[in-house]
Design a protein around this motif. Structure first.
Motif, PDB file in Angstrom:
ATOM      1  N   SER A  17       0.804  -1.217   0.000  1.00 24.38           N
ATOM      2  CA  SER A  17       0.000   0.000   0.000  1.00 24.38           C
ATOM      3  C   SER A  17       0.842   1.274   0.000  1.00 24.38           C
ATOM      4  N   PRO A  44      -7.808   0.892  -4.311  1.00 21.18           N
ATOM      5  CA  PRO A  44      -6.630   1.038  -5.182  1.00 21.18           C
ATOM      6  C   PRO A  44      -6.668   0.019  -6.314  1.00 21.18           C
ATOM      7  N   ASP A  75       2.333   1.664  -3.480  1.00 22.57           N
ATOM      8  CA  ASP A  75       1.286   1.995  -4.450  1.00 22.57           C
ATOM      9  C   ASP A  75       0.853   3.453  -4.299  1.00 22.57           C
ATOM     10  N   ALA A  76       0.666   3.906  -3.065  1.00 21.17           N
ATOM     11  CA  ALA A  76       0.238   5.283  -2.827  1.00 21.17           C
ATOM     12  C   ALA A  76       1.281   6.276  -3.315  1.00 21.17           C
ATOM     13  N   GLY A 123      -3.550  -2.421  -5.387  1.00 20.31           N
ATOM     14  CA  GLY A 123      -3.151  -2.617  -4.002  1.00 20.31           C
ATOM     15  C   GLY A 123      -3.643  -3.922  -3.401  1.00 20.31           C
TER      16      GLY A 123
END
Length: 395
Positions: free
Chosen positions: A210, A327, A213-214, A330
């Motif tokens: 996460s 996401p 990905d963010a 995610g």
């Protein structure tokens, strides 16, 4: 109280609807030629001109309804909305029920090539023990399903609706499969773990940590404290940087879907928007209209575009992006068995290390030699073999 009805459905478009489309195709006004020699500005004028020419002069407008109606179709109301689905039962004893979900800019057209090999494996290089009962629904706002008239139909709600559908069909033990939105919906089904769902198979795995990905989605460097990356993980990061820099269609649909009203009025506008999903897919489609089909033919591409046009779902399908709070790539916390297939021209190659972390019950992982984002459509034989192999251990 009796169970909600499951009603037979037949796809049928009127002569007037087809005549209107033909008229609009004939009246196409093209933009000028791109100022570059490649596809970096999107679909090239030559490709769009050949697409429109073939669509108007040679394409068989009966193909969509003929191909869809070759299988049993149904409608049932779930959570206040009509849901369309194809449902084909295998003749083989102990066949495993499987719900398969399409993505955007796709439809059930994507999965039609999978049906016969999955349902009748002995006639398509498999054993009777490989058989599946196949259920292929249209996502709300897509194809022949109802169009939501209020907010709230995001991927999580669709995932719950699919579990309701499988229960309504009498399946107490089943698996799920998907790519693109179908992969996200399938992943969320796995996370929700409804009673009866024994495993999922995905060809666009949700495995990116996460924090990473963010950061990539925001165009930022990887966060401090990120463990050293393997070569495969570095390759994934490079792909994702490119993806997040070029998926402007997703940002537009996620923020301003109504601004795309022109694709409901212009066939070439709709076509140009639908074929420009990702660079590898656009290259494949371009080759098909250059007379070099590989995986997808001109008719394949136009079947899907024609379905979007005749059901007027360009905007209603786009709203799924606006509804989404998950996401794209995610981790969703799936604990049930998961099978992962990685096609080389997918938006990003899911590394095995991240797949093992994201899916603690990973039962299958394989990298394929060819194929891209729309694997069911482009490489159905490879995907069928992956589904058979990946889900074999949970039968």
């Amino acid at each position: 109280m009796s169970a909600p009805a499951i009603r037979p459905f037949t796809a049928q478009f009127t002569d007037a609807e087809v005549a209107d489309l033909r008229m609009r195709i004939a009246a196409t006004r093209f933009a000028e030629k791109e100022t570059v020699s490649d596809r970096s500005q999107g679909p090239q004028l030559a490709t769009l001109k050949e697409l429109i020419r073939y669509w108007g002069e040679e394409y068989d407008f009966n193909r969509v309804q003929t191909n869809v109606n070759a299988h049993p179709n149904f409608i049932t109301e779930i959570d206040g909305l009509d849901i369309h689905f194809i449902h084909v039962r295998s003749k083989h004893e102990n066949a495993l029920p499987l719900i398969i979900t399409h993505g955007w800019p796709g439809s059930v057209i994507e999965q039609l090539k999978l049906i016969e090999p999955l349902v009748n494996p002995t006639e398509h290089g498999g054993d009777a023990s490989d058989a599946f009962h196949v259920v292929i629904p249209s996502i709300p706002g897509y194809g022949f399903s109802g169009k939501p008239t209020a907010t709230g139909w995001g991927p999580k709600r669709v995932a719950r609706a699919w579990a309701e559908l499988m229960g309504r069909l009498g399946y107490t033990r089943y698996a799920a499969q998907g790519g693109d939105w179908g992969a996200i919906i399938t992943d969320l089904m796995g996370a929700q773990a409804p009673e009866g769902l024994v495993a999922i198979h995905t060809n666009m795995a949700g495995v990116v940590p996460s924090a990473i990905d963010a950061a990539l989605a925001a165009g930022q460097p990887l966060p401090d404290g990120t463990p050293p990356l393997t070569e495969d993980e570095k390759d994934t990061v490079a792909h994702l940087k490119s993806v997040y820099s070029h998926v402007f269609y997703a940002y537009i649909m996620g923020d301003r879907p109504q601004a795309l009203a022109g694709i409901a009025d212009s066939p070439v506008g709709l076509a140009a928007f639908l074929i420009d999903h990702d660079a590898a897919s656009l290259e494949l489609i371009t080759r098909s209209f250059d007379g070099v089909p590989e995986g997808l033919t001109r008719d394949d591409v136009l079947d899907n575009i024609t379905l979007f046009w005749l059901t007027n779902t360009g905007i209603s399908s786009a709203r799924l992006y606006a509804e989404n709070k998950t996401p794209f790539f995610g981790v969703n916390g799936v604990k049930i068995p998961v099978a992962v297939s990685v096609f080389p021209d997918e938006l990003y190659p899911a590394p095995k290390t991240w797949a093992e972390q994201a899916y603690p019950n990973l039962v299958h992982y394989n990298r394929l030699p060819k194929g891209g984002h729309f694997a069911a459509w482009e490489q159905p034989e490879l995907l069928v073999n992956e589904v058979r192999t990946g889900l074999r251990s949970v039968r």
